[in-house]
Design a protein around this motif. Sequence first.
Motif, PDB file in Angstrom:
ATOM      1  N   MET A   1       1.306 -13.208  -4.336  1.00  0.00           N
ATOM      2  CA  MET A   1       1.330 -12.254  -5.650  1.00  0.00           C
ATOM      3  C   MET A   1       0.649 -12.423  -6.208  1.00  0.00           C
ATOM      4  SD  MET A   1       1.883  -8.919  -6.288  1.00  0.00           S
ATOM      5  CE  MET A   1       2.068  -7.989  -7.277  1.00  0.00           C
ATOM      6  N   LEU A   2       0.627 -13.787  -6.871  1.00  0.00           N
ATOM      7  CA  LEU A   2      -0.729 -14.212  -8.029  1.00  0.00           C
ATOM      8  C   LEU A   2      -2.307 -14.243  -7.287  1.00  0.00           C
ATOM      9  CD1 LEU A   2      -0.952 -15.878 -10.583  1.00  0.00           C
ATOM     10  CD2 LEU A   2      -0.317 -17.477 -10.053  1.00  0.00           C
ATOM     11  N   SER A   3      -2.408 -14.503  -6.161  1.00  0.00           N
ATOM     12  CA  SER A   3      -3.438 -14.819  -5.836  1.00  0.00           C
ATOM     13  C   SER A   3      -4.485 -13.513  -5.561  1.00  0.00           C
ATOM     14  CB  SER A   3      -2.913 -15.760  -4.130  1.00  0.00           C
ATOM     15  OG  SER A   3      -2.996 -14.840  -3.004  1.00  0.00           O
ATOM     16  N   VAL A   4      -3.278 -12.878  -5.374  1.00  0.00           N
ATOM     17  CA  VAL A   4      -3.861 -11.136  -5.469  1.00  0.00           C
ATOM     18  C   VAL A   4      -3.736 -10.444  -6.701  1.00  0.00           C
ATOM     19  CG1 VAL A   4      -3.222  -8.858  -4.456  1.00  0.00           C
ATOM     20  CG2 VAL A   4      -2.450 -10.325  -3.297  1.00  0.00           C
ATOM     21  N   MET A   5      -3.332 -10.940  -7.395  1.00  0.00           N
ATOM     22  CA  MET A   5      -3.067 -10.752  -9.772  1.00  0.00           C
ATOM     23  C   MET A   5      -4.715 -11.196  -9.539  1.00  0.00           C
ATOM     24  SD  MET A   5      -1.720  -8.330 -10.087  1.00  0.00           S
ATOM     25  CE  MET A   5      -1.680  -8.417 -12.089  1.00  0.00           C
ATOM     26  N   ILE A   7      -7.253 -11.815  -7.839  1.00  0.00           N
ATOM     27  CA  ILE A   7      -8.844 -11.424  -7.129  1.00  0.00           C
ATOM     28  C   ILE A   7      -8.945 -10.157  -7.882  1.00  0.00           C
ATOM     29  CG2 ILE A   7      -9.748 -10.619  -5.131  1.00  0.00           C
ATOM     30  CD1 ILE A   7      -8.204 -12.804  -3.985  1.00  0.00           C
ATOM     31  N   VAL A   8      -7.871  -9.293  -8.267  1.00  0.00           N
ATOM     32  CA  VAL A   8      -7.415  -7.602  -8.712  1.00  0.00           C
ATOM     33  C   VAL A   8      -8.170  -8.327 -10.185  1.00  0.00           C
ATOM     34  CG1 VAL A   8      -6.422  -5.927  -8.773  1.00  0.00           C
ATOM     35  CG2 VAL A   8      -6.964  -7.266  -7.054  1.00  0.00           C
ATOM     36  N   LEU A   9      -7.545  -8.632 -11.258  1.00  0.00           N
ATOM     37  CA  LEU A   9      -7.396  -8.872 -12.114  1.00  0.00           C
ATOM     38  C   LEU A   9      -9.077  -8.357 -12.932  1.00  0.00           C
ATOM     39  CD1 LEU A   9      -5.539  -8.539 -14.772  1.00  0.00           C
ATOM     40  CD2 LEU A   9      -5.960 -11.027 -14.684  1.00  0.00           C
ATOM     41  N   ILE A  11     -11.383  -7.131 -12.180  1.00  0.00           N
ATOM     42  CA  ILE A  11     -12.692  -5.915 -11.326  1.00  0.00           C
ATOM     43  C   ILE A  11     -12.010  -5.302 -12.697  1.00  0.00           C
ATOM     44  CG2 ILE A  11     -11.752  -4.123  -9.516  1.00  0.00           C
ATOM     45  CD1 ILE A  11     -12.279  -6.378  -7.640  1.00  0.00           C
ATOM     46  N   PHE A  12     -10.561  -5.020 -12.154  1.00  0.00           N
ATOM     47  CA  PHE A  12      -9.903  -3.836 -13.285  1.00  0.00           C
ATOM     48  C   PHE A  12     -10.122  -4.298 -14.634  1.00  0.00           C
ATOM     49  CE2 PHE A  12      -6.790  -2.830  -9.742  1.00  0.00           C
ATOM     50  CZ  PHE A  12      -7.203  -2.079 -10.567  1.00  0.00           C
ATOM     51  N   ALA A  13     -10.451  -5.550 -15.229  1.00  0.00           N
ATOM     52  CA  ALA A  13     -10.784  -6.110 -17.099  1.00  0.00           C
ATOM     53  C   ALA A  13     -12.483  -4.961 -16.951  1.00  0.00           C
ATOM     54  CB  ALA A  13     -11.011  -7.779 -16.890  1.00  0.00           C
ATOM     55  N   LEU A  14     -13.144  -5.212 -15.626  1.00  0.00           N
ATOM     56  CA  LEU A  14     -14.356  -4.973 -15.541  1.00  0.00           C
ATOM     57  C   LEU A  14     -14.498  -3.432 -16.075  1.00  0.00           C
ATOM     58  CD1 LEU A  14     -17.139  -5.612 -16.010  1.00  0.00           C
ATOM     59  CD2 LEU A  14     -17.559  -5.107 -13.612  1.00  0.00           C
ATOM     60  N   ILE A  15     -13.573  -2.279 -15.228  1.00  0.00           N
ATOM     61  CA  ILE A  15     -13.817  -1.164 -15.376  1.00  0.00           C
ATOM     62  C   ILE A  15     -12.744  -1.409 -16.928  1.00  0.00           C
ATOM     63  CG2 ILE A  15     -11.712   0.988 -14.928  1.00  0.00           C
ATOM     64  CD1 ILE A  15     -12.783  -0.387 -12.488  1.00  0.00           C
ATOM     65  N   GLY A  16     -11.516  -1.458 -17.562  1.00  0.00           N
ATOM     66  CA  GLY A  16     -11.000  -1.348 -18.671  1.00  0.00           C
ATOM     67  C   GLY A  16     -12.543  -0.861 -19.669  1.00  0.00           C
ATOM     68  N   ALA A  17     -12.990  -2.620 -19.758  1.00  0.00           N
ATOM     69  CA  ALA A  17     -14.566  -2.542 -21.219  1.00  0.00           C
ATOM     70  C   ALA A  17     -15.414  -1.935 -20.877  1.00  0.00           C
ATOM     71  CB  ALA A  17     -14.722  -4.260 -20.575  1.00  0.00           C
ATOM     72  N   GLY A  18     -15.497  -0.702 -19.633  1.00  0.00           N
ATOM     73  CA  GLY A  18     -16.596  -0.592 -20.209  1.00  0.00           C
ATOM     74  C   GLY A  18     -16.060   0.888 -20.086  1.00  0.00           C
ATOM     75  N   TRP A  19     -14.716   1.444 -20.310  1.00  0.00           N
ATOM     76  CA  TRP A  19     -13.777   2.450 -20.840  1.00  0.00           C
ATOM     77  C   TRP A  19     -14.151   2.603 -22.259  1.00  0.00           C
ATOM     78  CZ3 TRP A  19      -9.389   3.132 -23.721  1.00  0.00           C
ATOM     79  CH2 TRP A  19      -8.840   4.711 -23.701  1.00  0.00           C
ATOM     80  N   ILE A  20     -13.546   1.218 -23.015  1.00  0.00           N
ATOM     81  CA  ILE A  20     -13.805   0.497 -24.237  1.00  0.00           C
ATOM     82  C   ILE A  20     -15.009   0.800 -25.135  1.00  0.00           C
ATOM     83  CG2 ILE A  20     -13.101  -1.354 -25.503  1.00  0.00           C
ATOM     84  CD1 ILE A  20     -10.612  -2.105 -23.506  1.00  0.00           C
ATOM     85  N   ALA A  21     -15.857   0.298 -23.927  1.00  0.00           N
ATOM     86  CA  ALA A  21     -17.587  -0.240 -24.828  1.00  0.00           C
ATOM     87  C   ALA A  21     -17.808   1.387 -25.038  1.00  0.00           C
ATOM     88  CB  ALA A  21     -18.262  -0.265 -24.169  1.00  0.00           C
TER      89      ALA A  21
END
Length: 78
Positions: A1-5, A7-9, A11-21
């Motif tokens: 589970m940690l390895s999946v997180m 990898i995925v984290l 991607i979602f951090a980049l999406i969130g940074a774009g949304w916040i910007a």
Amino acid sequence: MLSVMLIVLPIFALIGAGWIARRSGVLGPHATGEINRFVVWLALPALLFDIVAKARWSDWRRRYWGRHRWRRLWWRRS
């Protein structure tokens, strides 16, 4: 589970940074079109070129054709 997180984290951090910007006004109203143009015309072709340049023929053959199917196809030709 940690390895999946792990990898995925990013991607979602980049999406969130774009949304916040965009919400905070750092990116203007026309930034979406310019970023999309950058991705389509520069980033994706560079990524595809990198993937193809590093690929080995034996890996591609094994992954997409399989050992036995490739041999059967080869013998049918002759």
